[in-house]
Design an enzyme around this catalytic site. Structure first.
Site, mmCIF file in Angstrom:
data_model
loop_
_atom_site.group_PDB
_atom_site.id
_atom_site.type_symbol
_atom_site.label_atom_id
_atom_site.label_comp_id
_atom_site.label_asym_id
_atom_site.label_seq_id
_atom_site.Cartn_x
_atom_site.Cartn_y
_atom_site.Cartn_z
ATOM 1 N N ASP A 65 -31.254 -47.001 10.084
ATOM 2 C CA ASP A 65 -30.167 -46.274 9.393
ATOM 3 C C ASP A 65 -30.365 -44.706 9.836
ATOM 4 O OD1 ASP A 65 -27.962 -46.420 7.019
ATOM 5 O OD2 ASP A 65 -29.377 -44.860 6.754
ATOM 6 N N TYR A 84 -28.002 -36.340 9.749
ATOM 7 C CA TYR A 84 -29.659 -36.244 9.751
ATOM 8 C C TYR A 84 -30.194 -35.555 11.048
ATOM 9 C CZ TYR A 84 -29.274 -40.161 6.259
ATOM 10 O OH TYR A 84 -28.894 -40.939 5.287
ATOM 11 N N LYS A 135 -23.222 -42.077 10.303
ATOM 12 C CA LYS A 135 -22.464 -41.866 9.232
ATOM 13 C C LYS A 135 -21.726 -40.632 9.572
ATOM 14 C CE LYS A 135 -25.842 -43.277 5.732
ATOM 15 N NZ LYS A 135 -27.110 -43.249 6.640
ATOM 16 N N HIS A 141 -19.705 -40.849 4.875
ATOM 17 C CA HIS A 141 -20.887 -40.320 4.287
ATOM 18 C C HIS A 141 -21.015 -39.821 3.015
ATOM 19 C CE1 HIS A 141 -25.179 -38.284 5.322
ATOM 20 N NE2 HIS A 141 -25.171 -39.223 4.077
#
Length: 283
Positions: A44, A49, A74, A107
């Site tokens: 994930d 990120y 996301k 997200h």
């Protein structure tokens, strides 16, 4: 690895490996390789990120067939409208460089979510994305946006652990067979949770650590969990939860730990502005 069937017919491993706040300078690459070696088949990540490239490289270098690994990413807030979302989706596909994405999520649930969702639906129809879902949607936010969607989300990824079990939200999701994915399934290191007498007593009974008890409770309760670690022993341990089962009495005792409170409130004043101003994702 146990799997669930999503409402679109696709299968998802019930334990995923989260890479939030692991850097893209090789640390994510190393952690993902460790996780895949340990037996994880669900990774994930997210555009926000900033480590999609490391995830993609690790998957390709693992030697495991692409179709055996479930990849989630996301879409970030800056890409919420129909046209911009198409750019964001293409960016994630390019950075991961894995051909397709198994699950792609909204997200953060603010702004032109419906426009972004339409672009995600089209990417799904084109085969670029296998499943689509949302994240951080409370019952109120879910009811604000999802009735406008042509396609029901496959998942809603939210903060969830024994101290915040999302019971009201789960009742809403169950109506459309939407699966709940837990981020912070270990309470984000909450010592009160990990050291709770019930948790520690169960850990002693089953010869497991506290984190394994939490993850076993959550998966046994029908949830998908996304533990994160860069420690090889913890990476290995977090997936070793399928060789024991809590009794129904123990499950009820764990359910009684619910406080109904989360550490992140998507509806709180200032949260949307804070997230919008956090950073910009560049090509």
């Amino acid at each position: 690895m146990d799997k669930m069937i999503l409402n679109d017919g696709n299968q998802i491993p019930v334990v995923g490996f989260g890479v939030f706040m692991i850097s893209n300078n090789g640390a994510t690459y190393d952690a993902v390789l460790q996780a895949l070696k340990a037996g994880y088949r669900h990774i994930d990540t997210a555009a926000a990120y900033f480590n999609e490239e490391d995830v993609g490289r690790a998957v390709k270098d693992s030697g495991i067939p692409r179709e055996d690994i479930f990849i989630t990413s996301k879409l970030w807030l800056q890409d919420y409208d129909y046209e911009q979302a198409k750019i964001g989706i293409a960016r994630s596909l390019r950075k991961l460089d894995l051909g397709y994405i198994d699950l792609y999520l909204i997200h953060q649930p603010y702004g032109d979510v419906t426009g972004a969702w339409k672009a995600m639906e089209e990417a799904k129809e084109a085969g670029q994305i296998k499943s689509i879902g949302v994240s951080n949607m409370t019952p109120k936010i879910w009811n604000q946006y999802v009735p406008q969607f042509k396609t029901k989300p496959a998942v809603n990824q939210v903060e969830c652990n024994p101290f915040c079990q999302q019971r009201e939200l789960r009742q809403i999701l169950d109506k459309d067979d939407v699966k709940l994915e837990c981020y912070y399934p270990l309470g984000h290191g909450n010592a009160d949770l990990l050291g709770h007498p019930l948790v520690t007593s169960l850990a002693q009974k089953y010869n497991k650590d506290a984190g394994q008890i939490l993850l076993r409770f959550e998966t046994q309760d029908g949830l998908i969990v996304l533990p994160k670690s860069t420690n090889p022993q913890r990476i290995q341990g977090n997936i070793q939860i399928f060789d024991f089962q809590l009794t129904e009495q123990e499950m009820e005792a764990m359910r009684a730990l619910d406080t109904g409170k989360t550490t992140h409130d998507p509806e709180a004043d200032g949260v949307e502005d804070m997230l919008r101003n956090a950073f910009v994702i560049e090509d």
